[in-house]
Design a protein around this motif. Structure first.
Motif: not given
Length: 332
Positions: A290-312
């Motif tokens: 967000d350049f206007e308010r001056g912050y950045a954020w990251a959310l890193l997850t392993n949501s495909v583990h153990p399978s893409r077919h069962s993730r939410l």
């Protein structure tokens, strides 16, 4: 100040939406606020998530590596965004005809070249060099603009051609790499094709077949590495002022150069500033600035583990976190 957002990420892990999450916020001139929750791996054995573990960033490769690398080519006078692909890769489409060679770097960067979204290159059964040659010669049918991994694979070949070196040889800042230590990496999916859980190996099948580093996928990063990359864009140190302005400028619809801009229902929520940029990765990663308010954020997850077919679904969590941060920082 950001306790609500951190709580949302922690609750998602506790509810089993995701095995683990690394979450952080950064502002210019300040130390990042970070936390990690849950597991780096569930199967075949449970492993706790550590703050310095590497995540497979998937399509964040496009915006944290490929887009800046192409803009550096422009800064160095080696390319222009509006030049056709055939100038850099003259053999493109030579055997199959078609109009792909007339498409510009800008069109590839903004997913407006009309290329298909995906093709199973990894099933073509050849080594990386032959696959790259076939990628250039395949008679791709061009149609309506569509989000395309293929376009970024081609951009990766442009970078390699003009720099005279493999993508994996390009210098990267601390916390970003194409070859992480498997023992310090977060697991993604059990791959039936490869017969193992992917840990420290790229999840994307095509990037794997292309040698592990490609224009669309293959980059790994720690939370600190991703936040540092976002901060460099936020502070304007990653690129020249002119290149950064071009990166942020609206290009077509909801797109900037590679990045998405805010639109109804997008991953970063509805309360961020209009010029906010963001992108997500298939493995469950995401970063927003967000350049206007001056912050950045990251959310890193392993949501495909153990399978893409069962993730939410992850979008509700991403939007909730983005809105919580926007509400808090707008009052700061």
């Amino acid at each position: 100040m950001s306790a609500d957002a951190f709580g949302l990420a922690e609750q998602a892990v506790q509810r089993g939406v995701i095995p683990g999450a690394a979450f952080g916020i950064v502002r210019p001139g300040e130390l990042p606020q970070t936390a990690c929750f849950g597991l780096a791996q569930r199967e075949p054995e449970a492993l706790p998530l550590r703050p310095d573990d590497f995540f497979d960033l998937a399509s964040l490769t496009k915006v944290l590596f490929t887009v800046p690398e192409v803009l550096r080519l422009v800064e160095d006078g080696l390319a222009d965004l509006d030049e056709p692909l055939s100038r850099f890769l003259p053999e493109v489409g030579w055997m199959g005809g078609g109009d792909l060679g007339t498409r510009t770097l800008r069109q590839l960067l903004t997913h407006t070249a009309g290329l298909p979204a995906h093709a199973p290159l990894y099933t073509w059964g050849s080594g990386p060099a032959i696959l790259k040659a076939r990628l250039l010669q395949e008679p791709w049918k061009l149609g309506e603009p569509f989000y395309s991994d293929l376009g970024y694979m081609l951009l990766g070949l442009v970078i390699e051609r003009l720099r005279g070196a493999a993508l994996a040889a390009r210098p990267l800042p601390s916390g970003l790499t194409f070859s992480p230590d498997a023992d310090h990496s977060v697991s993604t999916e059990f791959c039936p094709w490869r017969g193992r859980v992917m840990r420290g190996e790229v999840h994307d099948e095509n990037a794997f077949a292309l040698g592990g580093a490609a224009g669309h996928a293959g980059l790994f990063g720690t939370l600190a590495g991703v936040l540092d990359a976002a901060r460099a864009l936020l502070e304007g140190t990653a690129l020249s002022a002119a290149a950064l302005a071009e990166l942020r400028r609206p290009q077509q619809g909801e797109r900037a150069l590679g990045w998405e801009r805010r639109y109804p229902g997008w991953s970063g929520g509805s309360l961020c500033s209009p010029g906010t940029l963001g992108h997500t990765g298939f493995t469950g990663t995401g970063v927003w600035i967000d350049f206007e308010r001056g912050y950045a954020w990251a959310l890193l997850t392993n949501s495909v583990h153990p399978s893409r077919h069962s993730r939410l679904p992850l979008q509700p969590l991403r939007r909730a976190v983005g809105n919580a941060l926007a509400a808090q920082w707008s009052r700061a």
